[in-house]
Design an enzyme around this catalytic site. Structure first.
Site, short mmCIF file in Angstrom:
data_model
loop_
_atom_site.label_atom_id
_atom_site.label_comp_id
_atom_site.label_asym_id
_atom_site.label_seq_id
_atom_site.Cartn_x
_atom_site.Cartn_y
_atom_site.Cartn_z
N CYS A 79 38.59 50.23 41.10
CA CYS A 79 38.44 50.62 39.69
C CYS A 79 36.97 50.57 39.27
O CYS A 79 36.19 51.43 39.67
CB CYS A 79 39.33 49.75 38.81
SG CYS A 79 39.59 50.41 37.14
N HIS A 203 44.43 49.34 41.29
CA HIS A 203 44.29 47.90 41.51
C HIS A 203 45.30 47.37 42.52
O HIS A 203 46.34 46.83 42.14
CB HIS A 203 44.50 47.15 40.18
CG HIS A 203 43.41 47.33 39.18
ND1 HIS A 203 42.38 46.42 39.02
CD2 HIS A 203 43.20 48.30 38.28
CE1 HIS A 203 41.57 46.82 38.06
NE2 HIS A 203 42.04 47.97 37.59
N GLU A 205 45.13 44.69 44.10
CA GLU A 205 45.20 43.23 43.95
C GLU A 205 46.23 42.79 42.92
O GLU A 205 46.57 41.60 42.85
CB GLU A 205 43.82 42.66 43.59
CG GLU A 205 43.37 42.88 42.17
CD GLU A 205 42.79 44.27 41.89
OE1 GLU A 205 42.24 44.47 40.80
OE2 GLU A 205 42.92 45.16 42.77
#
Length: 252
Positions: A79, A203, A205
């Site tokens: 991002c 994302h 994560e």
């Protein structure tokens, strides 16, 4: 043994470190230029890119980050991290922001809109599935996300996303094409790799799927910056339950 650094100025650095931990790998927070000397690879997380850039400038990190990239060490930007790595960014705030560069692409800073226009989508990821196994799709979490408008010849596209043709922006402009009667779709790029650089507009994560992190860890071996055995493990005898334990609220 080599460590995986995570730029910890702002944004989702804790989530990246938690994802690495689920793979049994130690991630360390990076806030100062000299700390980059102790790591063999680096993740630049998502966050507010302008704020991150100001903090990086304050801590005099940009020269060290550019040198890290030039040395061929693996760097992954998610991002806002993607924006950092791009050679060119459009749609920036007045005055723009400093970039690390190295990734031969043009990125639009807030292509998908504001915070309330954030979304999740299934992305086709054949290269990731071929390398890491698992399903042919990945659940992408897009939070006020950028998109890549064009790439250079050495950039490998790993994932793209369909958008209405009137949404696609020219890389030389920040104005949407006006084709209100068009119902056709184009695609924007949301994941790429160029040699030692990996970038995703979404994302990983924030999901329980650690395949992108595993893919990135293997880049250390491929780029000659250290074999997987040189990555610092968080305990050599992690049980399956320990490896899959989720210690932060993420998308399942």
């Amino acid at each position: 043994m080599a460590l995986v650094g995570v730029l910890a100025l702002q944004g989702s650095f804790n989530e990246h470190i938690a994802a690495l931990r689920r793979l049994g790998v130690k991630g360390v927070e990076i806030r100062k230029p000299e700390q980059l000397e102790s790591v063999a690879s680096l993740i630049i997380p998502g966050g507010e890119s302008t704020t991150m850039a100001k903090l990086a400038e304050y801590h005099n990190l940009f020269p060290a980050l550019r040198e890290f990239v030039k040395m061929g060490k693996p760097v992954w930007g998610t991002c806002a991290g993607l924006i950092f790595l791009a050679n060119k960014a459009t749609g920036q705030k007045i005055g723009g922001q400093e970039l690390v560069g190295g990734l031969d692409c043009t990125v639009h800073r807030n292509f998908f809109g504001s915070q309330i226009q954030s979304f999740e989508a299934e992305l086709a990821v054949p290269e990731l599935a071929s390398t890491e196994g698992g399903p042919e799709v990945f659940r992408g979490v897009f939070i006020r996300a950028p998109a890549i408008l064009d790439v250079g010849p050495e950039v490998e596209v790993l994932a793209d996303y369909p958008v209405p043709s009137n949404k696609v922006l020219d890389s030389n402009s920040t104005v949407e094409a006006q084709e209100e009667n068009s119902v056709s779709e184009n695609k924007v790029i949301v994941a790429v790799r160029q040699k030692n650089l990996l970038a995703t507009a979404f994302h990983p994560e924030l999901t329980a799927d650690t395949r992108w992190h595993s893919y990135f860890l293997k880049m250390s071996t491929e780029t000659g910056e250290g074999a997987s055995s040189s990555i610092v493990a968080v305990g050599a005898d992690l049980s399956l339950d320990q490896q899959t334990k989720i210690d932060l609220p993420i998308f399942q």
